[in-house]
Design a protein around this motif. Structure first.
Motif, mmCIF file in Angstrom:
data_model
loop_
_atom_site.group_PDB
_atom_site.id
_atom_site.type_symbol
_atom_site.label_atom_id
_atom_site.label_comp_id
_atom_site.label_asym_id
_atom_site.label_seq_id
_atom_site.Cartn_x
_atom_site.Cartn_y
_atom_site.Cartn_z
ATOM 1 N N TYR A 258 0.920 -1.300 0.117
ATOM 2 C CA TYR A 258 -0.074 -0.245 -0.067
ATOM 3 C C TYR A 258 1.130 1.502 0.193
ATOM 4 O O TYR A 258 1.554 1.395 1.237
ATOM 5 N N SER A 263 -1.973 -0.072 -4.740
ATOM 6 C CA SER A 263 -2.429 -0.880 -3.542
ATOM 7 C C SER A 263 -2.743 -1.865 -4.561
ATOM 8 O O SER A 263 -3.709 -1.965 -4.442
ATOM 9 N N THR A 278 -8.420 0.796 -2.033
ATOM 10 C CA THR A 278 -7.681 2.334 -1.931
ATOM 11 C C THR A 278 -8.718 2.923 -0.554
ATOM 12 O O THR A 278 -9.618 3.095 -0.707
ATOM 13 N N HIS A 290 -3.849 10.104 2.705
ATOM 14 C CA HIS A 290 -3.515 8.482 2.500
ATOM 15 C C HIS A 290 -2.525 8.240 3.317
ATOM 16 O O HIS A 290 -1.893 8.960 3.914
ATOM 17 N N GLY A 291 -2.986 6.902 3.472
ATOM 18 C CA GLY A 291 -2.114 6.164 4.800
ATOM 19 C C GLY A 291 -0.615 5.768 4.715
ATOM 20 O O GLY A 291 0.001 6.542 3.335
ATOM 21 N N TYR A 293 0.585 4.425 7.266
ATOM 22 C CA TYR A 293 1.323 3.561 7.516
ATOM 23 C C TYR A 293 0.917 2.051 7.534
ATOM 24 O O TYR A 293 -0.314 1.953 7.401
ATOM 25 N N PHE A 294 1.364 1.152 7.418
ATOM 26 C CA PHE A 294 0.394 0.144 6.516
ATOM 27 C C PHE A 294 1.433 -1.703 7.183
ATOM 28 O O PHE A 294 1.680 -1.655 7.515
ATOM 29 N N HIS A 302 -4.232 -3.175 8.242
ATOM 30 C CA HIS A 302 -4.619 -1.992 9.343
ATOM 31 C C HIS A 302 -3.529 -0.800 8.371
ATOM 32 O O HIS A 302 -2.705 -0.947 7.962
ATOM 33 N N LEU A 303 -4.476 0.126 7.952
ATOM 34 C CA LEU A 303 -4.022 1.518 7.717
ATOM 35 C C LEU A 303 -4.086 2.382 8.288
ATOM 36 O O LEU A 303 -5.060 2.676 9.237
ATOM 37 N N ALA A 305 -3.709 6.415 8.858
ATOM 38 C CA ALA A 305 -3.564 7.869 8.137
ATOM 39 C C ALA A 305 -3.890 8.557 8.620
ATOM 40 O O ALA A 305 -4.165 8.674 9.843
ATOM 41 N N TRP A 326 -12.322 -0.397 3.545
ATOM 42 C CA TRP A 326 -11.926 -0.024 5.140
ATOM 43 C C TRP A 326 -12.460 0.260 6.214
ATOM 44 O O TRP A 326 -13.628 0.861 5.395
#
Length: 417
Positions: A258, A263, A278, A290-291, A293-294, A302-303, A305, A326
């Motif tokens: 991601y 993605s 997305t 946008h995210g 950390y993934f 988990h994303l 943002a 999501w």
């Protein structure tokens, strides 16, 4: 009475089935200490089938997901290379484990290597997966002599279990160490199988241009067979394949990426690349970019943002099990930690922890790496926080040991390599 107790203890020791059931209930650390009791216990606890049964006992199930509780985090250094030279071993030949519990000290992971060209090879910690670690070796520098070919052949992958201290070398299969694009991943789901895989994406490109129609090469190593298999993947990979080097995450039989503008996930069984939903910018309660950390937690992706309007506000989203979209799970407000966060937030992830004796539900924690010397946990339910690890800036030795980035969760298991 004393004689009766001794007889009962002796009966337990002699009854292998009963002894096995008792030992399987012990925590991993206590089980490793129990290997010192006698040769019989050491043999039993070291047996691969016993190790796998114990690992299965650690697995937790929630709805359709199965997962392990991490006991700590791996800490990568600024210089991730691990040199086997004796004079450098104290400085560079280790990766730290930062435990979640207050009464445990961080310890080091060593990769034991016995290569013929130790002095001319360096070693990299790449990633972890459910208790195992993946490393790779490459030449310290490219020699001009005939030794070059031997060094290239000597470059290998290594899989180790830091809990047991065991590790194995996996020779590469037909790949050049300096391919313009080559990324390895480690795949292990102990609740499905005791065996792991190493997935190696490679694409040797001449010059600077990448032809959109060229194929990605994928090789898969199976610990079950002890061999590699090669595959030509259909040209479904994006043209800018180098972006797949970033933040690849293994979860539920697939490797996920991601990144801004991309993605996707790669299904290991079907060897096919598929689209990942997305997360678009939202306005409730804050507009988020946008995210940032993934991560994986409790068997789900988990994303995390970041708010585009307010400092230290994050939104945590969970991918639906059917990959259809999501769901927002938490809003993380770190403004109360402004004193500690006066240093830059370098990394952020989410983990689950088992419930305490007086609790019914497990805890969800955000783990924060602040600056280069502080690791914190933040409870997403009761909003409490505490420092897990903090280096001593006044000590040169601790200065070298300070975290540079979080290398992923650490799981204490006896899974075999």
């Amino acid at each position: 009475m004393m004689h009766t107790h001794e007889s009962s203890a002796a009966a337990v020791v002699e009854n292998i089935d009963l002894l096995t059931k008792i030992l399987l209930r012990l925590p991993t650390k206590d089980l490793l200490r129990s290997k010192c009791v006698c040769k019989k216990w050491r043999y039993l606890i070291s047996e691969p089938q016993f190790c796998y049964r114990h690992t299965l006992g650690l697995c937790r199930r929630q709805k359709h997901n199965t997962y392990l509780y991490p006991s700590g985090f791996l800490q990568q250094r600024n210089n991730t290379r691990v040199y086997p030279k004796k004079d450098d071993s104290l400085l560079l030949k280790k990766v730290d484990i930062i435990p979640f519990t207050n009464n445990s000290k961080n310890r080091f992971i060593y990769l034991d290597v016995h290569d013929e060209f130790d002095g001319q090879l360096c070693y990299y910690f790449i990633r972890s997966c459910n208790g195992l670690l993946l490393w790779k070796s490459s030449p310290n520098q490219l020699p001009s002599s005939s030794l070059c070919g031997k060094l290239v052949q000597q470059c290998s992958f290594y899989v180790s279990n830091p809990t047991t201290g065991h590790g194995v070398r996996i020779d590469r299969f037909g790949h050049d160490f300096n391919a313009s694009f080559s990324v390895p991943f480690l795949a292990l789901e102990p609740w499905k199988s005791p065996h792991y895989k190493v997935i190696f994406f490679s694409k040797v490109v001449g010059g600077r241009d990448v032809e959109p129609t060229s194929k990605m090469k994928v090789s898969v190593y199976s610990s079950e067979t002890g061999s590699w298999s090669k595959h030509d993947v259909a040209p479904s990979f994006p043209n800018d394949i180098k972006i797949l080097k970033k933040d690849g995450l293994y979860c539920n039989g697939a490797i996920h990426w991601y990144v801004h503008g991309l993605s996707v996930y790669f299904d290991i069984d079907s060897l096919c690349l598929k689209n990942l939903p997305t997360l678009l910018p939202f306005t409730l309660p804050y507009p988020f970019i946008h995210g940032e950390y993934f991560v994986e937690c409790r068997g789900n992706l988990h994303l995390i943002a970041k708010s585009s309007m307010q400092v230290n506000i994050y939104s945590i989203w969970e991918l639906k099990e059917d990959y259809s979209g999501w769901i927002q799970k938490y809003t993380l407000n770190l403004t109360t930690l402004t004193t500690l966060l006066s240093s830059s937030l370098r990394s952020l992830c989410v983990v689950s922890q088992p419930p305490n004796e007086d609790e019914e539900h497990e805890s969800m924690l955000a783990i924060l790496l602040v600056g280069k010397d502080t690791v914190m946990s933040y409870n997403l339910e009761d909003h409490s926080s505490r420092i897990i690890y903090q280096g001593d800036a006044g000590s040169y030795g601790d200065l070298l040991a300070r975290p540079y980035s979080l290398g992923g969760p650490y799981f204490e298991t006896l899974v075999s390599v």
